[in-house]
Structure formats: structure tokens, C-alpha cells
Design an enzyme around this catalytic site. Sequence first.
Site, PDB file in Angstrom:
ATOM      1  N   GLU A  74      -2.790   8.302  -4.374  1.00 18.67           N
ATOM      2  CA  GLU A  74      -3.534   7.749  -5.558  1.00 18.67           C
ATOM      3  C   GLU A  74      -4.823   8.440  -5.924  1.00 18.67           C
ATOM      4  OE1 GLU A  74      -3.532   3.285  -6.098  1.00 18.67           O
ATOM      5  OE2 GLU A  74      -1.450   3.434  -5.613  1.00 18.67           O
ATOM      6  N   ARG A 119       1.054  -1.023   0.102  1.00 13.94           N
ATOM      7  CA  ARG A 119      -0.078   0.124  -0.093  1.00 13.94           C
ATOM      8  C   ARG A 119       0.878   1.308  -0.045  1.00 13.94           C
ATOM      9  NH1 ARG A 119      -5.328  -1.391   0.994  1.00 13.94           N
ATOM     10  NH2 ARG A 119      -5.722   0.704   0.028  1.00 13.94           N
ATOM     11  N   HIS A 133      -0.083   0.842  -9.827  1.00 12.60           N
ATOM     12  CA  HIS A 133      -0.741  -0.068  -9.071  1.00 12.60           C
ATOM     13  C   HIS A 133      -1.342  -1.236  -9.951  1.00 12.60           C
ATOM     14  CE1 HIS A 133      -3.253   0.090  -5.062  1.00 12.60           C
ATOM     15  NE2 HIS A 133      -2.867  -1.352  -5.409  1.00 12.60           N
ATOM     16  N   TYR A 190      -2.056  -7.337 -10.709  1.00  7.32           N
ATOM     17  CA  TYR A 190      -3.246  -7.619 -11.814  1.00  7.32           C
ATOM     18  C   TYR A 190      -2.980  -8.760 -12.748  1.00  7.32           C
ATOM     19  CZ  TYR A 190      -5.834  -3.334 -11.175  1.00  7.32           C
ATOM     20  OH  TYR A 190      -6.722  -2.335 -10.483  1.00  7.32           O
TER      21      TYR A 190
END
Length: 336
Positions: free
Chosen positions: A237, A208, A254, A258
Site C-alpha cells: 500500500e 494486514r 484499507h 474506519y
Amino acid sequence: MKVIVDNKIPYIKEAIESLADEVVYLPGKAFTPEIVKDADALITRTRTRCDRNLLAESKVKFIGTATIGFDHIDTAYCQEAGITWSNCPGCNAGAVEQYIYSVLLLLQQEKGIALKGACLGIVGVGHVGSRIKQLADRLGMRVLLNDPPRADRGEKGFVDLGTLARECDIITFHTPLQRNGKYRTYHLADESFFHLLEKKPYIMNTSRGEVIETEAILHALSAGNISGAVIDVWENEPNINLELLNKVFIGTPHIAGYSADGKANATRMVLESFCRFFGKEMDFSIVPPEQPHLPYDSDENVRQLQMYNPYVDCEALRAHPEAFEQLRSEYHLRKE
């Protein structure tokens, strides 16, 4: 039953519409008290702050976040209000491992770090950190582990943050965000942390953004206390610090966690929690699309960078930092 769903959660439409009478899809920032007032459940990501301000006048009884992290959910308020919540621990661990693997290979190729024998410090040894340890072991690295909650439970094999600061060539953060309490991680890497570093390590953060204090790492880069940084998660962000973006070795929007499989895992897990809470049959299937089979090199390290090179995402972010959210949402999902 009415469910409000973050419209960036993939592979969910057919399944959730078979489970609920009414489904509303919205951007995560567009969840408002007026909109959620008559909803029975919310399915979110980290962009939706689920607290008293959002939920006090609603009939929401279940919140599922399709993410590992849950600091955007006020869990104390949910307990007080009788709202059940769930997250998806470990859903994207494989994707983060692949990201870190590619970064380590680039550090070896571009910065001359011999991975075999180099000391890697892992801060936070949960689902993701454990995968990174296995990766580092395969690469022949020396690994030091820091996880105060696990150490306090009597588990062996952990060292304090000071030991990492003295001995590590690379330090990577994989902690949840805790703003208060004994295991606070908010600004864990602050000015005092960077002053402890003895070997000018590379710093990596895929956990984070708030775990690292922006001004502190900027000063550490300028002062030469660290050799460089790899930052995938940022404070504030999507309005990230452009000076930091331009100073890091690699900066990405970020997206470390993914992947097609990781996102499918998260969607499946959040729907399973939804079904358990509402007593629904789990007769849905979440399957990511097939990825093209390309002629990759037989060498594992070469193949890894062919499959995913974070420079591509770094260059895209540096070219258009104002498009941080768009770059995230349009990110091409690689398969683990």
C-alpha cells in the site's frame, strides 16, 4: 514539550494542544530524523516507520500509535533506547465487525451462500476475531477458530489451519503481522495454504496486507482454488496490485476499521497513554460528530446494507486506484 502528530488522526487537535507546548502536524510519511530530533513524543499511524533510522539522534521518549497494529514500531529498538510505546488494541473492532457483516450479507445475496449453517474460519481471535465469532453465531454459522498463541497457552476451542482449509466455506484473517518467529503471520496464506483448500472458500482479509501473499492468491483465483476474495488490506500500500483489485469480489482501500466511534476510541486511547506516561491530567473529551438519523429498514440485514455497503468503496477504488491514500483520508466515517 514538543509533540509531532500524524495529521490524519481525527479529533485530536484541541486535546493535544492543551497537553503540549508545541504540536507539529505532518503526513505520516513526512516524519524524518531531522524533524523528530527535538521532539519529546510522536503520535503516529501505520504509515510512519519508527525505528533506529528515524529515532537514533532524537530525544523522543514516547510513541503512541492510534492503531491496533504496531509492526511499524521497532519495539526491540525502542526497548534498547528507553522509548515507551503504546498502541490501541480493540479500538476499531466494532467497525471491522460491521464491515464483515455487510460483506457476509453480500456473499449471501450475490453469490448464493446460505450463511445459516455455512462454516466460517476465523484466523486470529483477539479483539476483532472475537467480535466476528459473535456475529457469526448470531447468523447461525458454524465457526472454527485458529489462534496458535492462545492454543499454546492451553486455551480450548482452537483448531489448526489445516482443519480450516478442509472444512470452511469462508475464511477471514484477523491476525497481527509478525514477520518472524514461532507465530509468524507474514505470508501465512501462501501457495501451500491455498493448495490445502478443499471447499473452494471465499477468503477475506481485513488484518494486514502482508498476511496474504499477493501472487499466491492471484494464482488461487485463476486456478479456482478459491471462489473469490474480499481484500481491504494490501501488500505494498498504496501501490496495490491492480490485477488483484480487478479479480476480487470486493476490494476496498484499507477502511474496514474506519468509523467515527472507532477513530474516536483510538484517539482517546493514545492520548490516555500519553497522559499516563507524562503524568498529565486526562481532562480532555474526544467525541465523534453526530451522524444523521436516516429512515432505515426495520429488518436488521436490510438495514445493515443501507448503513454500509462496501460496493460503494470498491467501485471508487476500482475507478481511481491511484487515489488509494486520498480515498482513505476522505473516507466518510460511518458510526457503529
